[in-house]
Design a protein around this motif. Structure first.
Motif, PDB file in Angstrom:
ATOM      1  N   LEU A  13       0.856  -1.178   0.000  1.00 50.34           N
ATOM      2  CA  LEU A  13       0.000   0.000   0.000  1.00 50.34           C
ATOM      3  C   LEU A  13       0.898   1.235   0.000  1.00 50.34           C
ATOM      4  N   SER A  14       0.868   1.964  -1.093  1.00 53.94           N
ATOM      5  CA  SER A  14       1.810   3.061  -1.294  1.00 53.94           C
ATOM      6  C   SER A  14       1.222   4.394  -0.844  1.00 53.94           C
ATOM      7  N   GLY A  15       2.096   5.245  -0.316  1.00 53.28           N
ATOM      8  CA  GLY A  15       1.648   6.544   0.173  1.00 53.28           C
ATOM      9  C   GLY A  15       1.604   7.626  -0.880  1.00 53.28           C
ATOM     10  N   SER A  16       2.238   7.412  -2.018  1.00 51.34           N
ATOM     11  CA  SER A  16       2.251   8.443  -3.052  1.00 51.34           C
ATOM     12  C   SER A  16       2.621   7.819  -4.390  1.00 51.34           C
ATOM     13  N   LEU A  17       2.338   8.549  -5.452  1.00 49.75           N
ATOM     14  CA  LEU A  17       2.724   8.090  -6.785  1.00 49.75           C
ATOM     15  C   LEU A  17       4.244   8.021  -6.902  1.00 49.75           C
ATOM     16  N   ASP A  18       4.936   8.981  -6.310  1.00 54.78           N
ATOM     17  CA  ASP A  18       6.396   8.980  -6.359  1.00 54.78           C
ATOM     18  C   ASP A  18       6.962   7.757  -5.642  1.00 54.78           C
ATOM     19  N   GLU A  19       6.355   7.399  -4.500  1.00 46.80           N
ATOM     20  CA  GLU A  19       6.816   6.200  -3.796  1.00 46.80           C
ATOM     21  C   GLU A  19       6.599   4.960  -4.658  1.00 46.80           C
ATOM     22  N   SER A  20       5.455   4.898  -5.337  1.00 48.61           N
ATOM     23  CA  SER A  20       5.176   3.762  -6.218  1.00 48.61           C
ATOM     24  C   SER A  20       6.230   3.639  -7.309  1.00 48.61           C
ATOM     25  N   LEU A  21       6.564   4.769  -7.919  1.00 49.23           N
ATOM     26  CA  LEU A  21       7.558   4.752  -8.990  1.00 49.23           C
ATOM     27  C   LEU A  21       8.937   4.389  -8.460  1.00 49.23           C
ATOM     28  N   ALA A  22       9.259   4.832  -7.244  1.00 54.84           N
ATOM     29  CA  ALA A  22      10.547   4.489  -6.651  1.00 54.84           C
ATOM     30  C   ALA A  22      10.618   2.982  -6.367  1.00 54.84           C
ATOM     31  N   LEU A  23       9.527   2.408  -5.873  1.00 56.61           N
ATOM     32  CA  LEU A  23       9.488   0.968  -5.629  1.00 56.61           C
ATOM     33  C   LEU A  23       9.615   0.194  -6.938  1.00 56.61           C
ATOM     34  N   LYS A  24       8.975   0.694  -7.970  1.00 58.46           N
ATOM     35  CA  LYS A  24       9.061   0.048  -9.289  1.00 58.46           C
ATOM     36  C   LYS A  24      10.490   0.104  -9.818  1.00 58.46           C
ATOM     37  N   ALA A  25      11.171   1.210  -9.588  1.00 64.40           N
ATOM     38  CA  ALA A  25      12.550   1.335 -10.046  1.00 64.40           C
ATOM     39  C   ALA A  25      13.460   0.323  -9.351  1.00 64.40           C
ATOM     40  N   ARG A  26      13.185   0.070  -8.063  1.00 66.23           N
ATOM     41  CA  ARG A  26      14.006  -0.886  -7.309  1.00 66.23           C
ATOM     42  C   ARG A  26      13.594  -2.326  -7.583  1.00 66.23           C
ATOM     43  N   HIS A  27      12.321  -2.509  -7.939  1.00 67.97           N
ATOM     44  CA  HIS A  27      11.791  -3.858  -8.172  1.00 67.97           C
ATOM     45  C   HIS A  27      11.025  -3.861  -9.501  1.00 67.97           C
ATOM     46  N   PRO A  28      11.729  -3.921 -10.616  1.00 70.83           N
ATOM     47  CA  PRO A  28      11.058  -3.811 -11.930  1.00 70.83           C
ATOM     48  C   PRO A  28       9.996  -4.883 -12.159  1.00 70.83           C
ATOM     49  N   GLU A  29      10.095  -6.003 -11.451  1.00 70.11           N
ATOM     50  CA  GLU A  29       9.127  -7.088 -11.640  1.00 70.11           C
ATOM     51  C   GLU A  29       7.817  -6.840 -10.902  1.00 70.11           C
ATOM     52  N   TRP A  30       7.779  -5.857 -10.010  1.00 72.29           N
ATOM     53  CA  TRP A  30       6.551  -5.544  -9.293  1.00 72.29           C
ATOM     54  C   TRP A  30       5.551  -4.857 -10.220  1.00 72.29           C
ATOM     55  N   VAL A  31       4.280  -4.990  -9.907  1.00 72.71           N
ATOM     56  CA  VAL A  31       3.193  -4.435 -10.731  1.00 72.71           C
ATOM     57  C   VAL A  31       2.644  -3.190 -10.043  1.00 72.71           C
TER      58      VAL A  31
END
Length: 233
Positions: A43-61
């Motif tokens: 559960l992400s707190g912001s769009l920027d956090e979501s994008l940062a998590l995606k950058a660290r974990h490209p396989e995440w959706v």
């Protein structure tokens, strides 16, 4: 069971048990994600956090409200998500109300995220835990979303052992402002079946429990074995 129904901003103290309700559409979508094989939902707190998590974990959706956007793999629509294979995947979800509400009560000992599609399973978890005081967080429209309040009230009555007829609660959801906006295309990232999918009572046999895992708030499905439940009269 002592139940209170509060908007996100009205939660001023950490509750013992929190049920965060977002019918249209965050926690209907979350349930569909698990049904499509997702292992967990961050559960992400912001769009920027979501994008940062995606950058660290490209396989995440990554998933968000509104129209498709760069860096995001899906939108917050059960109708669009129901055909996606998420087997073993981690989903990162950021929505306008639902994820905000869950993060607002992240320090509660028990946090359940709910909608009509997991209503009975959510009530079963509350009954199995013998929950005395439960705070239902009504996430939509600053706590005034009738589809969320109706779902919260229905779960509360089921958890208290009442043989409540769901028809009136589902009618309120169907006539809510959110349902109207989805049908009329006011909101973006919508499938024509979204309202109907959000009003499918007890489609899934699991509840959804959110808890901290490291620095993240993570949602996972939970099924209560029948032997753990109090007998119903």
């Amino acid at each position: 069971m002592d139940a209170s129904f509060l908007g996100i901003d009205d939660v001023t103290r950490t509750p013992q048990v929190a049920v965060v309700v977002d019918v249209m559409r965050a926690f209907t979508v979350a349930a569909w994600a698990f049904a499509r094989g997702a292992e967990k939902i961050v559960l992400s707190g912001s769009l920027d956090e979501s994008l940062a998590l995606k950058a660290r974990h490209p396989e995440w959706v990554t998933l968000k409200d509104g129209p498709p956007a760069p860096g995001f793999d899906a939108v917050n629509s059960p109708g669009l998500l129901r055909s996606v294979d998420l087997g073993g995947r981690t989903v990162v979800q950021k929505t306008t109300a639902g994820t905000v509400g869950a993060l607002a009560v992240k320090d509660a000992p028990l946090v359940l995220c709910a909608s009509f599609v997991v209503a009975q399973a959510t009530a079963d978890v509350l009954r199995a835990g013998g929950s005395g005081s439960v705070t239902f967080v009504v996430t939509g429209e600053d706590g005034k979303a009738d589809e969320d309040l109706a779902c919260a009230q229905y779960i509360a009555q089921r958890a208290a052992g009442s043989g409540t007829d769901a028809a009136e609660f589902l009618r309120r959801g169907d006539e809510s402002l959110a349902a109207t906006e989805l049908r009329e295309g006011v909101r973006e990232g919508v499938h024509p079946d979204d309202v109907a999918l959000c009003l499918e009572l007890d489609r899934f046999p699991f509840a959804m429990v959110a808890a901290p895992e490291g620095s993240l708030m993570v949602l996972r499905p939970r099924t209560v074995p029948p032997t753990d439940l109090p007998r119903r009269r």
